[in-house]
Scaffold this motif. Structure first.
Motif, PDB file in Angstrom:
ATOM      1  N   ILE A 185       0.855  -1.182   0.000  1.00 44.73           N
ATOM      2  CA  ILE A 185       0.000   0.000   0.000  1.00 44.73           C
ATOM      3  C   ILE A 185       0.898   1.241   0.000  1.00 44.73           C
ATOM      4  O   ILE A 185       1.924   1.272   0.680  1.00 44.73           O
ATOM      5  CB  ILE A 185      -0.934   0.003   1.230  1.00 44.73           C
ATOM      6  CG1 ILE A 185      -1.964  -1.133   1.096  1.00 44.73           C
ATOM      7  CG2 ILE A 185      -1.636   1.349   1.402  1.00 44.73           C
ATOM      8  CD1 ILE A 185      -2.768  -1.388   2.347  1.00 44.73           C
ATOM      9  N   ILE A 186       0.498   2.232  -0.772  1.00 45.13           N
ATOM     10  CA  ILE A 186       1.198   3.519  -0.781  1.00 45.13           C
ATOM     11  C   ILE A 186       0.229   4.594  -0.303  1.00 45.13           C
ATOM     12  O   ILE A 186      -0.895   4.699  -0.821  1.00 45.13           O
ATOM     13  CB  ILE A 186       1.710   3.879  -2.188  1.00 45.13           C
ATOM     14  CG1 ILE A 186       2.735   2.841  -2.678  1.00 45.13           C
ATOM     15  CG2 ILE A 186       2.341   5.272  -2.183  1.00 45.13           C
ATOM     16  CD1 ILE A 186       3.195   3.076  -4.109  1.00 45.13           C
ATOM     17  N   LEU A 187       0.649   5.386   0.683  1.00 45.72           N
ATOM     18  CA  LEU A 187      -0.111   6.557   1.112  1.00 45.72           C
ATOM     19  C   LEU A 187       0.507   7.780   0.436  1.00 45.72           C
ATOM     20  O   LEU A 187       1.720   7.980   0.476  1.00 45.72           O
ATOM     21  CB  LEU A 187      -0.077   6.712   2.631  1.00 45.72           C
ATOM     22  CG  LEU A 187      -0.571   5.528   3.467  1.00 45.72           C
ATOM     23  CD1 LEU A 187      -0.732   5.944   4.940  1.00 45.72           C
ATOM     24  CD2 LEU A 187      -1.869   4.952   2.936  1.00 45.72           C
ATOM     25  N   THR A 188      -0.339   8.611  -0.166  1.00 40.04           N
ATOM     26  CA  THR A 188       0.128   9.621  -1.112  1.00 40.04           C
ATOM     27  C   THR A 188       0.292  11.017  -0.527  1.00 40.04           C
ATOM     28  O   THR A 188       0.498  11.980  -1.265  1.00 40.04           O
ATOM     29  CB  THR A 188      -0.831   9.687  -2.313  1.00 40.04           C
ATOM     30  OG1 THR A 188      -2.166   9.969  -1.835  1.00 40.04           O
ATOM     31  CG2 THR A 188      -0.833   8.367  -3.079  1.00 40.04           C
ATOM     32  N   GLY A 189       0.235  11.161   0.783  1.00 37.96           N
ATOM     33  CA  GLY A 189       0.425  12.458   1.411  1.00 37.96           C
ATOM     34  C   GLY A 189      -0.887  13.091   1.839  1.00 37.96           C
ATOM     35  O   GLY A 189      -1.971  12.678   1.407  1.00 37.96           O
ATOM     36  N   THR A 190      -0.789  14.098   2.694  1.00 42.33           N
ATOM     37  CA  THR A 190      -1.978  14.728   3.259  1.00 42.33           C
ATOM     38  C   THR A 190      -2.047  16.205   2.917  1.00 42.33           C
ATOM     39  O   THR A 190      -1.018  16.880   2.834  1.00 42.33           O
ATOM     40  CB  THR A 190      -1.999  14.546   4.799  1.00 42.33           C
ATOM     41  OG1 THR A 190      -3.307  14.867   5.303  1.00 42.33           O
ATOM     42  CG2 THR A 190      -0.977  15.432   5.490  1.00 42.33           C
ATOM     43  N   PRO A 191      -3.254  16.727   2.709  1.00 40.95           N
ATOM     44  CA  PRO A 191      -3.404  18.167   2.490  1.00 40.95           C
ATOM     45  C   PRO A 191      -3.365  18.936   3.803  1.00 40.95           C
ATOM     46  O   PRO A 191      -3.259  18.349   4.888  1.00 40.95           O
ATOM     47  CB  PRO A 191      -4.783  18.270   1.830  1.00 40.95           C
ATOM     48  CG  PRO A 191      -5.536  17.089   2.351  1.00 40.95           C
ATOM     49  CD  PRO A 191      -4.520  15.998   2.533  1.00 40.95           C
ATOM     50  N   ALA A 192      -3.478  20.258   3.704  1.00 38.39           N
ATOM     51  CA  ALA A 192      -3.440  21.125   4.883  1.00 38.39           C
ATOM     52  C   ALA A 192      -4.639  20.863   5.795  1.00 38.39           C
ATOM     53  O   ALA A 192      -5.648  20.288   5.393  1.00 38.39           O
ATOM     54  CB  ALA A 192      -3.428  22.586   4.450  1.00 38.39           C
ATOM     55  N   GLY A 193      -4.495  21.311   7.043  1.00 41.60           N
ATOM     56  CA  GLY A 193      -5.581  21.212   8.007  1.00 41.60           C
ATOM     57  C   GLY A 193      -5.369  20.178   9.083  1.00 41.60           C
ATOM     58  O   GLY A 193      -6.267  19.922   9.884  1.00 41.60           O
TER      59      GLY A 193
END
Length: 218
Positions: A185-193
């Motif tokens: 599984i690859i997690l692709t990063g998180t946006p702001a907040g």
């Protein structure tokens, strides 16, 4: 052994490694005061960190500042090493919703000392994860609304269109370091907040067309 399934099918995958991409949304980079990276910043969560929909996050006693980070998850469907960008999407079996739980105080203290911060990202229950929808059902994974609410209040509300590295680039860069295998599984990063959660909080994450994920904090 942890397994995930594809909605609408009888197919299940034994999860191998979870490779995570940090600093992939510029606003998130700015909110944490980090530098924009020249190359992919990668770390790994063990499969033992996975919990499913309806389960509980347990904050370890060595932390007092646990943060949520909603992310689009990729399920790898076949083996690949040094995968070319023009072939990368064929390695994606499905898309899911993940929350990268992060012990921010622990991470910051270890970073200041120049030490690895695995224990801030890979602790038990640190990876709430939904089941996956088949990749064929998502016309464009780079145009999806991605949100996370805590106790009914929106914290993260963005779009995967704002990812600095798109999925073919991510897969190419990850597979140049780690051989990708079926069930990874690859997690692709998180946006702001991103922000803190405490005992009793309820987290609701959703990605347009992919699904939702709800967990609580013990």
């Amino acid at each position: 052994m942890h397994t995930v399934r594809l909605f609408g099918t009888s197919r299940t995958y034994a999860v191998g490694k979870i490779v995570c991409l940090a600093r992939n949304y510029s606003e998130h980079i700015r909110e944490l005061g980090n530098e924009v990276p020249d190359s992919a910043v990668l770390f790994i969560k063990p499969s033992s960190s996975i919990i499913g929909d309806g389960e509980q996050v347990v904050i370890p006693p060595y932390s007092h500042d646990c943060h949520h980070e909603v992310e689009l998850a990729l399920l790898i469907g076949k083996y690949g090493k040094n995968i070319r960008q023009d072939e990368a999407m064929s390695h994606v079996a499905g898309y899911g919703v993940a929350i990268d739980m992060t012990l921010r105080d622990v991470q910051n203290a270890l970073k200041q000392k120049g030490l690895p911060w695995d224990i801030a990202k890979g602790f038990d229950t640190a990876c709430p994860l939904s089941d996956f929808v088949p990749a064929s059902q998502i016309a464009d994974p780079h145009a999806l609304r991605i949100t996370l609410a805590v106790d009914g209040r929106m914290r993260q509300d963005s779009s995967t269109a704002l990812m600095m590295r798109r999925i073919p680039t991510i897969i190419h860069e990850v597979s140049s370091v780690f051989t990708l295998e079926e069930g990874d599984i690859i997690l692709t990063g998180t946006p702001a907040g991103v922000g803190p959660v405490t005992s009793g909080a309820r987290l609701y994450a959703e990605i347009e067309g992919v699904g939702h994920l709800e967990v609580s904090v013990q």
